[in-house]
Write a protein that holds these residues in place. Structure first.
Motif, PDB file in Angstrom:
ATOM      1  N   GLY A 196       0.968  -1.145   0.060  1.00 56.51           N
ATOM      2  CA  GLY A 196      -0.126   0.177  -0.231  1.00 56.51           C
ATOM      3  C   GLY A 196       0.889   1.081   0.024  1.00 56.51           C
ATOM      4  N   ASP A 197       0.251   2.269  -0.329  1.00 57.84           N
ATOM      5  CA  ASP A 197       0.864   3.552  -0.161  1.00 57.84           C
ATOM      6  C   ASP A 197       1.261   4.209   1.122  1.00 57.84           C
ATOM      7  OD1 ASP A 197       1.515   6.269  -0.551  1.00 57.84           O
ATOM      8  OD2 ASP A 197       0.232   6.783  -2.077  1.00 57.84           O
ATOM      9  N   ILE A 198       2.442   4.125   1.273  1.00 58.04           N
ATOM     10  CA  ILE A 198       2.933   4.400   2.830  1.00 58.04           C
ATOM     11  C   ILE A 198       2.255   5.787   3.316  1.00 58.04           C
ATOM     12  CG2 ILE A 198       5.058   5.684   2.315  1.00 58.04           C
ATOM     13  CD1 ILE A 198       6.057   3.494   4.697  1.00 58.04           C
ATOM     14  N   ARG A 199       1.803   6.686   2.470  1.00 64.04           N
ATOM     15  CA  ARG A 199       1.307   7.953   3.096  1.00 64.04           C
ATOM     16  C   ARG A 199      -0.083   7.670   3.902  1.00 64.04           C
ATOM     17  NH1 ARG A 199       0.791  11.260  -2.397  1.00 64.04           N
ATOM     18  NH2 ARG A 199      -0.044   9.431  -3.227  1.00 64.04           N
ATOM     19  N   ARG A 200      -0.614   6.657   3.537  1.00 67.83           N
ATOM     20  CA  ARG A 200      -1.796   6.268   4.367  1.00 67.83           C
ATOM     21  C   ARG A 200      -1.813   5.389   5.400  1.00 67.83           C
ATOM     22  NH1 ARG A 200      -3.791   4.574  -1.071  1.00 67.83           N
ATOM     23  NH2 ARG A 200      -3.527   2.267  -0.988  1.00 67.83           N
ATOM     24  N   ALA A 201      -0.511   5.061   5.675  1.00 68.11           N
ATOM     25  CA  ALA A 201      -0.384   3.965   6.896  1.00 68.11           C
ATOM     26  C   ALA A 201      -0.819   4.554   8.132  1.00 68.11           C
ATOM     27  CB  ALA A 201       1.352   3.823   6.978  1.00 68.11           C
ATOM     28  N   PHE A 202      -0.722   5.576   8.451  1.00 62.98           N
ATOM     29  CA  PHE A 202      -1.089   6.358   9.863  1.00 62.98           C
ATOM     30  C   PHE A 202      -2.339   6.346   9.791  1.00 62.98           C
ATOM     31  CE2 PHE A 202      -3.021  10.528   9.258  1.00 62.98           C
ATOM     32  CZ  PHE A 202      -2.634  10.758   8.092  1.00 62.98           C
ATOM     33  N   THR A 203      -3.231   6.291   9.003  1.00 65.03           N
ATOM     34  CA  THR A 203      -4.723   6.174   8.908  1.00 65.03           C
ATOM     35  C   THR A 203      -5.455   5.007   9.449  1.00 65.03           C
ATOM     36  OG1 THR A 203      -5.371   5.511   6.599  1.00 65.03           O
ATOM     37  CG2 THR A 203      -4.985   7.770   6.951  1.00 65.03           C
ATOM     38  N   TYR A 204      -4.425   3.803   9.348  1.00 67.37           N
ATOM     39  CA  TYR A 204      -5.140   2.703   9.967  1.00 67.37           C
ATOM     40  C   TYR A 204      -4.732   2.479  11.543  1.00 67.37           C
ATOM     41  CZ  TYR A 204      -5.458   0.242   5.719  1.00 67.37           C
ATOM     42  OH  TYR A 204      -6.117  -0.153   4.353  1.00 67.37           O
ATOM     43  N   LEU A 205      -3.957   3.652  12.213  1.00 67.24           N
ATOM     44  CA  LEU A 205      -3.597   3.484  13.512  1.00 67.24           C
ATOM     45  C   LEU A 205      -4.463   4.724  14.160  1.00 67.24           C
ATOM     46  CD1 LEU A 205      -0.060   2.211  13.616  1.00 67.24           C
ATOM     47  CD2 LEU A 205      -2.355   0.770  13.559  1.00 67.24           C
ATOM     48  N   GLU A 206      -4.690   5.834  13.552  1.00 66.01           N
ATOM     49  CA  GLU A 206      -5.019   6.978  14.259  1.00 66.01           C
ATOM     50  C   GLU A 206      -6.354   6.827  15.012  1.00 66.01           C
ATOM     51  OE1 GLU A 206      -3.990  10.606  12.553  1.00 66.01           O
ATOM     52  OE2 GLU A 206      -5.444  11.749  13.546  1.00 66.01           O
ATOM     53  N   SER A 207      -7.163   5.873  14.603  1.00 66.37           N
ATOM     54  CA  SER A 207      -8.442   5.748  15.269  1.00 66.37           C
ATOM     55  C   SER A 207      -8.404   4.764  16.447  1.00 66.37           C
ATOM     56  CB  SER A 207      -9.684   4.925  14.551  1.00 66.37           C
ATOM     57  OG  SER A 207      -9.166   3.654  13.999  1.00 66.37           O
ATOM     58  N   GLY A 208      -6.971   4.133  16.793  1.00 67.00           N
ATOM     59  CA  GLY A 208      -6.681   3.477  18.094  1.00 67.00           C
ATOM     60  C   GLY A 208      -7.142   2.200  18.178  1.00 67.00           C
ATOM     61  N   PRO A 209      -7.285   1.316  17.029  1.00 63.61           N
ATOM     62  CA  PRO A 209      -7.524  -0.122  17.138  1.00 63.61           C
ATOM     63  C   PRO A 209      -6.560  -0.840  17.844  1.00 63.61           C
ATOM     64  CG  PRO A 209      -6.646   0.275  14.986  1.00 63.61           C
ATOM     65  CD  PRO A 209      -6.316   1.566  15.748  1.00 63.61           C
ATOM     66  N   VAL A 210      -6.985  -1.933  18.329  1.00 67.12           N
ATOM     67  CA  VAL A 210      -6.483  -3.000  19.098  1.00 67.12           C
ATOM     68  C   VAL A 210      -5.639  -3.643  17.757  1.00 67.12           C
ATOM     69  CG1 VAL A 210      -6.246  -5.384  19.976  1.00 67.12           C
ATOM     70  CG2 VAL A 210      -7.870  -3.878  20.798  1.00 67.12           C
ATOM     71  N   VAL A 211      -4.084  -3.716  18.039  1.00 69.99           N
ATOM     72  CA  VAL A 211      -3.121  -4.179  16.789  1.00 69.99           C
ATOM     73  C   VAL A 211      -2.561  -5.560  17.661  1.00 69.99           C
ATOM     74  CG1 VAL A 211      -2.913  -2.126  15.937  1.00 69.99           C
ATOM     75  CG2 VAL A 211      -1.474  -2.854  17.618  1.00 69.99           C
ATOM     76  N   LEU A 212      -2.121  -6.295  16.469  1.00 66.41           N
ATOM     77  CA  LEU A 212      -1.502  -7.554  16.607  1.00 66.41           C
ATOM     78  C   LEU A 212      -0.018  -7.255  16.313  1.00 66.41           C
ATOM     79  CD1 LEU A 212      -4.056 -10.102  15.310  1.00 66.41           C
ATOM     80  CD2 LEU A 212      -3.648  -9.434  17.595  1.00 66.41           C
TER      81      LEU A 212
END
Ligand SMILES: Cc1cc2nc3c(=O)[nH]c(=O)nc-3n(C[C@H](O)[C@H](O)[C@H](O)COP(=O)(O)O)c2cc1C
Length: 194
Positions: A10-26
């Motif tokens: 994916g385009d790294i410019r949107r990487a932060f958008t996966y985490l900004e909402s504060g999901p549980v991550v693995l």
């Protein structure tokens, strides 16, 4: 490991958008001994380049593994993986192979040795940048983004800390008003609820 899964770069410019909402991550790690996964809810994205802060400690086997290897993959599960995340976060990696126990498929990244999880919505390949050992605070840079547009469950989920969780709820479009704070190329959603 073959690169045969459903994650695509994916385009790294949107990487932060996966985490900004504060999901549980693995968070995955790799050593010669084994692969491991831990669940993390004490996580925040720090900037548009997706520097990530994680709060953890020596009660997790993954903590020392990250200090030793200086890398990990941060994978974002959909709500269909809630029970897997709970199990992953209540067992140590020396007790069971968490990939096998949770029917998760490991697939290789490009930059780090830590495996990606093919069933996740996204995986970020991360390098350890800074450690604040007194508080167990680990800060990572993100080197690659992998996305999985094929997953039908698009909701992430969020821990309340008391053994209950929320899945993503209502969607609000405010991009025009937020323009000042929306860097070009990070747009991941359209105007309608996905
Ligand atoms: C939903 C959930 C969220 C968690 N969040 C964190 C966290 O933010 N920080 C942390 O240190 N441990 C957290 N844990 C606990 C670790 O995931 C857990 O100790 C795990 O078993 C560590 O695995 P390991 O020993 O194989 O590394 C969480 C557990 C669950 C179930």
């Amino acid at each position: 490991m073959d690169r045969t899964g459903s994650l695509i770069k994916g385009d790294i410019r949107r990487a932060f958008t996966y985490l900004e909402s504060g999901p549980v991550v693995l968070v995955t790690t790799h050593t010669a001994e084994r692969d491991d996964i831990m669940s993390i809810s004490w996580m925040m994205v720090m900037d548009y380049e997706a520097h990530i802060a994680i709060s953890t400690g020596p009660w997790n086997e993954s903590y020392q593994r990250i200090l030793d290897t200086k890398e990990c993959a941060v994978c974002v599960p959909g709500a269909d993986l809630l029970d897997a995340a709970v199990r992953i976060g209540t067992v140590n990696g020396s007790e069971e192979d968490k990939f096998a126990a949770n029917h998760l498929t490991r697939t290789p990244g490009e930059v780090v040795q830590a495996p990606l999880i093919d069933e996740c919505l996204a995986c970020l390949e991360c390098r350890l940048e800074t450690v604040y050992p007194d508080r167990g605070l680990l800060i990572f840079s993100t080197e690659r983004l992998w996305e999985n547009p094929g997953r039908s469950e698009r909701r992430t989920f969020h821990a309340n800390g008391d053994g209950t969780f929320f899945a993503d709820g209502e969607f609000y479009y405010r991009r025009d008003a937020m323009k000042k704070w929306v860097p070009e190329g990070c747009e991941r959603f359209g105007k309608k609820q996905p």
